[in-house]
Design a protein around this motif. Structure first.
Motif, PDB file in Angstrom:
ATOM      1  N   MET A  31     -10.548   7.960 -12.437  1.00 15.98           N
ATOM      2  CA  MET A  31     -12.129   7.485 -12.196  1.00 15.98           C
ATOM      3  C   MET A  31     -12.338   6.037 -12.192  1.00 15.98           C
ATOM      4  N   ASP A  32     -11.304   5.224 -12.509  1.00 11.97           N
ATOM      5  CA  ASP A  32     -11.252   3.806 -12.435  1.00 11.97           C
ATOM      6  C   ASP A  32     -10.968   3.230 -11.018  1.00 11.97           C
ATOM      7  N   PRO A  33     -11.838   2.641 -10.291  1.00 13.77           N
ATOM      8  CA  PRO A  33     -11.585   2.200  -9.005  1.00 13.77           C
ATOM      9  C   PRO A  33     -10.494   1.244  -8.792  1.00 13.77           C
ATOM     10  N   SER A  34     -10.148   0.718 -10.053  1.00 13.71           N
ATOM     11  CA  SER A  34      -9.056  -0.572  -9.812  1.00 13.71           C
ATOM     12  C   SER A  34      -7.711   0.060  -9.884  1.00 13.71           C
ATOM     13  N   THR A  35      -7.630   1.421 -10.103  1.00 15.36           N
ATOM     14  CA  THR A  35      -6.155   2.154  -9.925  1.00 15.36           C
ATOM     15  C   THR A  35      -6.037   2.562  -8.783  1.00 15.36           C
ATOM     16  N   LYS A  36      -6.976   2.648  -7.813  1.00 16.68           N
ATOM     17  CA  LYS A  36      -6.808   3.184  -6.650  1.00 16.68           C
ATOM     18  C   LYS A  36      -5.936   2.485  -5.653  1.00 16.68           C
ATOM     19  N   ILE A  37      -5.148   2.773  -4.862  1.00 19.97           N
ATOM     20  CA  ILE A  37      -4.042   1.769  -4.280  1.00 19.97           C
ATOM     21  C   ILE A  37      -4.798   1.727  -3.096  1.00 19.97           C
ATOM     22  N   GLN A  38      -5.046   0.570  -2.218  1.00 22.18           N
ATOM     23  CA  GLN A  38      -5.553   0.392  -1.022  1.00 22.18           C
ATOM     24  C   GLN A  38      -4.494   0.087  -0.063  1.00 22.18           C
ATOM     25  N   ALA A  39      -3.356  -0.276  -0.440  1.00 17.52           N
ATOM     26  CA  ALA A  39      -2.237  -0.544   0.659  1.00 17.52           C
ATOM     27  C   ALA A  39      -0.830  -0.844  -0.252  1.00 17.52           C
ATOM     28  N   LYS A  40       0.183  -0.570   0.640  1.00 14.70           N
ATOM     29  CA  LYS A  40       1.483  -0.760   0.181  1.00 14.70           C
ATOM     30  C   LYS A  40       2.124  -1.678   1.176  1.00 14.70           C
ATOM     31  N   VAL A  41       3.190  -2.348   0.535  1.00 14.60           N
ATOM     32  CA  VAL A  41       3.821  -3.421   1.391  1.00 14.60           C
ATOM     33  C   VAL A  41       5.535  -3.161   0.966  1.00 14.60           C
ATOM     34  N   THR A  42       6.276  -3.084   1.917  1.00 12.45           N
ATOM     35  CA  THR A  42       7.543  -3.063   1.582  1.00 12.45           C
ATOM     36  C   THR A  42       8.336  -4.063   2.367  1.00 12.45           C
ATOM     37  N   ILE A  43       9.089  -4.621   1.284  1.00 12.13           N
ATOM     38  CA  ILE A  43       9.670  -6.009   1.730  1.00 12.13           C
ATOM     39  C   ILE A  43      11.003  -5.682   2.039  1.00 12.13           C
ATOM     40  N   PRO A  44      11.431  -5.942   3.097  1.00 10.06           N
ATOM     41  CA  PRO A  44      13.005  -5.596   3.621  1.00 10.06           C
ATOM     42  C   PRO A  44      13.951  -6.633   3.014  1.00 10.06           C
TER      43      PRO A  44
END
Length: 265
Positions: A31-44
């Protein structure tokens, strides 16, 4: 419990939760909006700071300018003492989930924490000491292997060439460290002008390791740096750029012969 009416209000998406949470705690988190993941980034593996800056800017809401500002003064991201105030090679190549409230500082802190966790997991400090090296030197060697080796089975042998050269005071002569300074991309070669650079990263001109890592080393190259193969080789050469097949030689003449065979027109 999940019969809680609030469960109907959960927005679809990815959320960052802790392991072994109770159902009610998990629901609170969802229920906490701050835990929703907006994006992911993979560093090679092998990525350098300038590439990390570009990738974070492209894949997340965090701007390149904000990331660069933190890297220019990384005192707040928890770099280990061995980093010597430079984040290059101390942001672990991995996948990171980026919440909407994440900042450049919080994301880079997580990357630095991941690096420290892997360092501890692989016991780099103690294993480096057994080789007469520091943690910083092992990560520097591993970062070079990211650029100099393509096949996993060659990595410990390339590591041994580096150790053998260091032991006898022979210049490493690595195009990868020269390219780090010139920011050359797209191929593995360097020009005579690039190799004449006075930079301490120019391993043609300066004997010994460069001042620090030239990119983010992954587990395979770190393990190879900690477990160099047994051998007297002083030379290695990628004789097939497609497959990464590499030839190893103890004597310069054998290296020249391989060079002529591989690249004769």
């Amino acid at each position: 419990s999940l019969s809680d009416g609030r469960a109907q209000q959960i927005q679809p998406g990815m959320y960052q939760l802790r392991e072994k949470m109770s159902a009610s705690a998990a629901l609170d988190a969802l229920m906490d909006p701050s835990t929703k993941i907006q994006a992911k980034v993979t560093i090679p593996e092998g990525y350098r700071l300038d590439q990390i800056v570009e990738l974070v800017d492209k894949k997340t809401h965090i701007s390149a300018a904000d990331v660069q500002a933190v890297l220019d003064d990384p005192s707040d991201i928890g770099l280990p003492e061995s980093a010597q105030g430079n984040a290059e090679g101390f942001l672990f190549p991995d996948t990171y989930f980026v919440a909407p409230n994440a900042t450049a500082t919080s994301l880079l802190t997580e990357m630095a924490e991941r690096s420290k966790a892997v360092t501890k997991e692989l016991d780099i400090a103690n294993r480096a000491r057994a080789l007469g090296k520091t943690e910083h030197e092992i990560l520097t060697i591993a970062s070079i292997l990211e650029y100099e080796g393509k096949r996993e089975e060659d990595l410990p042998k390339i590591a041994r060439v580096l150790y053998n050269r260091l032991e006898i005071g022979m210049a490493l002569q690595l195009d990868s460290t020269v390219s780090y300074v010139s920011k050359r991309k797209g191929d593995v070669w360097t020009t005579a002008e690039e190799r004449a650079s006075d930079s301490p990263y120019n391993t043609y001109k300066h004997v010994g390791l460069p001042p620090g890592p030239i990119g983010a080393a992954g587990r395979k190259t770190i393990e190879a740096a900690l477990n160099p193969a047994d051998g007297e080789w002083l030379y290695f050469l990628a004789i097939d750029l497609e497959t990464g097949e590499t030839a190893f030689n103890e004597a310069y003449q054998g290296h020249l012969d391989d060079l002529n065979k591989a690249f004769r027109s």
